[in-house]
Design a protein around this motif. Structure first.
Motif, PDB file in Angstrom:
ATOM      1  N   LEU A  41       4.009   6.415 -12.029  1.00  0.00           N
ATOM      2  CA  LEU A  41       3.253   5.309 -11.421  1.00  0.00           C
ATOM      3  C   LEU A  41       3.189   5.466  -9.901  1.00  0.00           C
TER       4      LEU A  41
ATOM      5  N   ASP B  23       2.793  -5.162  -9.034  1.00  0.00           N
ATOM      6  CA  ASP B  23       1.951  -5.511 -10.180  1.00  0.00           C
ATOM      7  C   ASP B  23       2.506  -6.724 -10.925  1.00  0.00           C
TER       8      ASP B  23
ATOM      9  N   ASP C 232       0.822  -1.217   0.000  1.00  0.00           N
ATOM     10  CA  ASP C 232       0.000   0.000   0.000  1.00  0.00           C
ATOM     11  C   ASP C 232       0.855   1.266   0.000  1.00  0.00           C
TER      12      ASP C 232
ATOM     13  N   ALA D 233       5.504  -0.312  -6.756  1.00  0.00           N
ATOM     14  CA  ALA D 233       4.210  -0.582  -7.395  1.00  0.00           C
ATOM     15  C   ALA D 233       4.393  -1.518  -8.592  1.00  0.00           C
TER      16      ALA D 233
ATOM     17  N   ARG E   5      -3.479  10.052  -6.989  1.00  0.00           N
ATOM     18  CA  ARG E   5      -4.245   8.897  -6.509  1.00  0.00           C
ATOM     19  C   ARG E   5      -5.690   8.909  -6.981  1.00  0.00           C
TER      20      ARG E   5
ATOM     21  N   HIS F 275       0.802   8.163  -9.057  1.00  0.00           N
ATOM     22  CA  HIS F 275      -0.568   7.711  -9.333  1.00  0.00           C
ATOM     23  C   HIS F 275      -1.070   6.778  -8.234  1.00  0.00           C
ATOM     24  N   ARG F 276      -0.204   5.851  -7.802  1.00  0.00           N
ATOM     25  CA  ARG F 276      -0.638   4.843  -6.849  1.00  0.00           C
ATOM     26  C   ARG F 276      -0.696   5.385  -5.427  1.00  0.00           C
ATOM     27  N   TYR F 277       0.285   6.231  -5.069  1.00  0.00           N
ATOM     28  CA  TYR F 277       0.428   6.601  -3.648  1.00  0.00           C
ATOM     29  C   TYR F 277       0.477   8.110  -3.415  1.00  0.00           C
TER      30      TYR F 277
END
Lengths: 326, 326
Positions: free
Chosen positions: A122, A321, A25, A317, A131, A125-127
Motif C-alpha cells: 500500500l 483511509d 500525502d 496510508a 504510484r 502504491h500510494r507514495y
C-alpha cells in the motif's frame, strides 16, 4: 501546524521498530527507530512502540491533538477487525496481542493495524514505485517470503484477510515442508532462512566449501543467508550451486505470480533484494522466459522506492483511509 | 415479448457449440446445441454459430429486434477490446478470428466475446452457485485446466487480461513441461490430457495394467482420461497409482489457489468434475489439511449449479453488462 493534518506510522518487525510522522500525502516529518525487545513481554514491546511514537511526535513538534491517528504495520497474521496481532513467528511473545486497543489507550488516538507486507504494498502504491499503477504485487524476500497485493488501486486481502500468502505456495510438490504447512513452498525453498539451512545441511553432510570454516569457527548451529551470498561472490562452488537452485524456484514463484495476477508492476523488497544482480535479476529473467503468452516480458520488476520506510508509510496510508472521514 | 429484453449467449468449445436465449435475470428461454466443426475453416465455425443462434431465436420466438446483444464464451485467449479469438489449441483453424465483428455482421446485433472459464465464473456468480458471494474461483478441470476469478463481485482479469492462468502454475519445479511453458504446471500434471498421457507412457514402458488391452485393441496412439478412471473404478493398480499421484498435485493446486486468493467459495467444473468422489474430493481434503492458517477448512468447494450452461449464461451476463446502457 493545524489540527490533525499528520499521522503516525509504526513498522513493527522482529528486530526493529520504526516510527514515522508524515502528512497524508506521504511527506515524512520525522522518523525514530528502536530495537524490538522481541524476547521480552508483549507489554514491553508495546511500551517501546509507544516511546518511539512519542519520540517521533516530539521530533516533529506534534502534540496529540495534531495527530489524526496511528497506523501499525506488523509482521505476522493480523485480525484486521479488532487490530489484534494473532501470531508472528518473529515476535514469539506477542500472540493474540490487541495492538490497536493498547496503542489507542497509551497514545490517546485512533489506531489501526495491518500486515507489514500488505502495508508495504500500500505504501509503495500510494507514495512509491507503484504510484502510477492500479495492479501491483509487492514481494518481500527476507527471512521469510511475504506479499502484498493491490488490485484496482485497493489492497486485496481476500474473503477472510488471508489472500496473498505467496510464501506458502507449493513450487515443488515433492519438496521439503520446511517453513510451511505446504510441501516445497516458496518460502521453504527461496527465503534467506532456506538458503542458510540448505548450506548448513550440505556442509554438515560433507560437501566441500569455504563456508565450512565459517560454520566451525563460530561454533554456531548454522550459517546466515548473508554468508552464503558472500561465499557465492567469492566463487565458492557450493554457494553458487545453492543460489542456482534457488533462482529456479524463485523464478517459478515469480512466474506463478505473473500467471495468476498479471500485475502491471512487481516490486521486490526485503533483505535479499540487496542481492539483486545475484538473486533477483536471474529469477526475473526466468520469469520473462516462462510466463504464459510471454506476458511477463511486459511486467516491470523493480525495487521499492521507499526502502525500509514502505511499511510505516503504508500504515500511514491505512490510518488515513480508515479515519480521515470520522 | 417487448423489445430488447432478451440476450443470446453462445458457448464455443472444441467439440460443442451451445446457444441459449435468456432474460437478463438468467431465465433460459431456449437452448440449441451443435457439434463444432473444429477441423473446418473459421468461416465455417462462425456459420454454425450463426445458425445455432438463429435456431435458438426461432425456438424462443424472438426476432432480431427483441434481442439486445449476443455474448460469446470462447475457449482460448481472447483480445477483449476487439472481441478477437487470438489462439485456442482446441480450435486450430480459428487463430486471430475477429469473432465479435463477424457475429455482429451476420446476426445484426451487438456482440462481445470473453474467455469461457472467465464467463463460467461470471455465470455461476450471477445466476448459480456463487450468487451469494463476492469472491470466488471457478476451476475448470477438463482436457486442460482453466480458471475464472471473481473479486469484489467483478471478473478479475489482471492488467492485460491474462490473470487467473491457474493451469500454468508450477506445482513441481522439476516436473515435465507437457502442456505449458512452465515446468510441472498444474495442467501438465492434473488435466485429463495429463492423466491419459501418463497412463499411455507407463503402459508403453511396460507396466502391467488392464488398460493395456484397451490401448492395443483399439490400435490408438493413446488412452483417454475416461478410460483411466474406468480402470481406476474396476480396481486397476496402475490407474489407481496415477490418480493417487494426480490428487497430490491437484490438492497442491487447490491449496495454492486458497493461499493466494482466499475466496469465499471455489467451484470446480469441467469434465473431470464428474469424477468428484474419485478425484476432486480427495484433492479438496488435502487442501483443507495444508492451507495456510487452516483457512481452507472454511472454504466450500462445490460443483457448478448451472452445469454445462455456465459459460453461455456468463456470456449473457457479459452482454448485459456491456450493452445494457447503450
Amino acid at each position: 501546524m493545524s489540527t490533525c493534518d499528520a499521522f503516525l506510522g509504526i513498522d513493527l518487525g522482529g528486530t526493529k521498530i520504526l516510527a514515522l510522522a508524515a502528512r497524508p500525502d506521504g511527506t515524512t516529518l520525522a522518523s525514530v527507530a528502536a530495537e524490538t525487545p522481541s524476547r521480552e513481554s508483549a507489554e514491553r514491546v508495546v511500551a517501546v512502540m509507544t516511546e518511539t511514537a512519542r519520540a517521533v511526535m516530539s521530533q516533529a513538534e506534534l502534540d496529540a491533538t495534531a495527530v489524526a491517528a496511528v497506523g501499525v504495520a506488523s509482521a505476522g497474521a493480523i485480525d484486521a477487525g479488532t487490530g489484534t496481532l494473532v501470531h508472528a513467528p518473529q515476535l514469539p511473545t506477542m500472540s493474540n496481542t490487541p495492538l490497536a486497543s493498547m496503542l489507542r489507550q497509551r497514545l490517546g488516538m485512533s489506531a489501526v493495524v495491518g500486515n507489514d507486507a500488505n502495508l508495504a504494498a500500500l505504501g509503495e502504491h500510494r507514495y512509491g514505485a507503484g504510484r502510477r499503477v492500479q495492479d501491483l504485487v509487492f514481494l518481500a524476500v527476507s527471512t521469510g517470503i511475504g506479499a502484498g497485493i493491490i488490485i484496482g488501486g485497493e489492497l486485496f486481502t481476500g474473503s477472510a484477510g488471508f489472500a496473498g500468502e505467496v510464501g506458502h505456495m507449493t513450487i515443488d510438490a515433492h519438496g521439503p515442508y520446511g517453513l510451511s504447512t505446504m510441501p516445497g513452498a516458496l518460502e521453504s525453498l527461496c527465503s534467506g532462512t532456506a538458503l542458510a539451512r540448505v548450506a548448513t545441511e550440505r556442509i554438515t553432510a560433507g560437501e566441500y566449501s569455504s563456508m565450512t570454516s565459517v560454520l566451525s569457527n563460530t561454533n554456531r548451529k548454522g550459517l546466515t543467508a548473508r554468508e552464503v551470498f558472500a561465499a557465492h561472490h567469492s566463487g565458492d562452488a557450493l554457494a553458487q550451486s545453492i543460489i542456482t537452485d534457488a533462482v529456479v524456484y524463485l523464478g517459478a514463484g515469480l512466474t506463478n505470480v505473473v500467471n495468476l495476477f498479471n500485475p502491471e508492476t512487481i516490486i521486490v523488497g526485503g533483505g535479499l533484494a540487496s542481492e539483486w544482480d545475484a538473486y533477483i535479476a536471474p529469477a526475473v529473467a526466468l520469469m520473462r522466459e516462462q510466463s504464459f503468452a510471454g506476458i511477463g516480458r511486459l511486467t516491470p520488476v523493480v525495487p521499492p522506492a521507499l526502502g525500509s520506510e514502505a511499511g510505516a508509510l503504508g500504515a500511514i496510508a491505512l490510518a488515513n483511509d480508515t479515519f480521515r472521514n470520522r
